[in-house]
Design a protein around this motif. Structure first.
Motif, mmCIF file in Angstrom:
data_model
loop_
_atom_site.group_PDB
_atom_site.id
_atom_site.type_symbol
_atom_site.label_atom_id
_atom_site.label_comp_id
_atom_site.label_asym_id
_atom_site.label_seq_id
_atom_site.Cartn_x
_atom_site.Cartn_y
_atom_site.Cartn_z
ATOM 1 N N ASN A 1 0.824 -1.204 0.000
ATOM 2 C CA ASN A 1 0.000 0.000 0.000
ATOM 3 C C ASN A 1 0.864 1.263 0.000
ATOM 4 O OD1 ASN A 1 -1.544 2.180 1.972
ATOM 5 N ND2 ASN A 1 -2.900 1.182 0.514
ATOM 6 N N GLY B 1 -5.621 2.914 2.338
ATOM 7 C CA GLY B 1 -4.883 2.030 3.227
ATOM 8 C C GLY B 1 -5.799 1.276 4.176
ATOM 9 N N MET C 1 -7.419 -1.520 2.288
ATOM 10 C CA MET C 1 -6.450 -2.557 1.930
ATOM 11 C C MET C 1 -6.006 -3.352 3.150
ATOM 12 S SD MET C 1 -3.319 -1.948 -0.636
ATOM 13 C CE MET C 1 -2.095 -3.198 -1.024
ATOM 14 N N GLY D 1 -8.488 -0.630 -2.970
ATOM 15 C CA GLY D 1 -7.879 -1.089 -1.729
ATOM 16 C C GLY D 1 -8.387 -2.460 -1.334
#
Length: 224
Positions: A110, A139, A142, A193
């Motif tokens: 990421n 983020g 993810m 993500g």
């Protein structure tokens, strides 16, 4: 030896399905979005979607979104992941290696993607929280997707697989939606993500699992 070779060359339909639906197709979608963003293109629906979501804001939803954004971030997921890593290490090194590569690897990926993409975050209304790094990919989405996918895979052959699947998907979905509600990401940030986090973990599993199966087959053949 023939048993080991047959193990190595046997391709199960579920493995092919996991490869296509869980890895190749998601990464293709992420690649197409990333290509458009690198070329300076935008997606017309994103701002209207965010404004429509913001029109339903209430103090209660604000607090819920802030809570989900906190528990779905690295400050909470990272310590929990470290505890799980330690527990898996005592149970078996192979599981710990998988967990470490899956979750920590997703976090590293990421960071790399954010550095490459440099997408600015939306500025559509005064936000409740401020973020200063790049927007793509999310983020939180993810991390949570990687965390949840790894948990699902670890629990798949146990009685807890359906609770892990249902609760995990609900958790990761809620975290991603909270980031949209707070206006710190575009929808494609969150979608990519999710897709990248899950695909990364499935890819790690796809590499490590056949190696473990091959070693087991080798030991079984040697014992005969």
């Amino acid at each position: 030896m023939s048993t080991l070779l047959s193990h190595r060359h046997r391709v199960r339909p579920v493995a092919l399905l996991r490869l296509f639906l869980g890895i190749l197709l998601p990464l293709l979608a992420v690649g197409l979005v990333a290509e458009d963003l690198l070329e300076g293109q935008s997606f017309a629906f994103e701002k209207s979607f965010l404004m429509g979501l913001h029109s339903h804001a209430t103090p209660t939803l604000n607090q819920l979104a802030l809570f989900l954004s906190t528990v779905g971030g690295a400050t909470v997921i990272a310590p929990i992941s470290a505890v799980i890593l330690a527990a898996l290490w005592f149970k078996g090194h192979r599981l710990a290696v998988f967990w470490g590569l899956a979750v920590a690897g997703a976090a590293g990926l990421n960071v790399l993607m954010k550095l490459l993409m440099h997408r600015t975050r939306p500025e559509l209304w005064p936000r409740l929280i401020q973020e200063h790094d790049a927007s793509f990919p999310s983020g939180h989405s993810m991390y949570s997707a990687a965390f949840v996918t790894a948990l699902i895979l670890l629990s798949w052959r146990t009685p807890y697989r359906w609770p892990a699947l249902i609760l995990g998907l609900a958790f990761s979905g809620a975290v991603g939606l909270s980031r949209l509600y707070l206006g710190v990401h575009y929808p494609t940030d969150v979608l990519c993500g999710w897709l990248t986090g899950a695909a990364w973990v499935l890819g790690v599993y796809g590499v490590l699992h056949p190696l473990a199966v091959g070693r087991r087959a080798m030991y079984e053949t040697a014992d005969r």
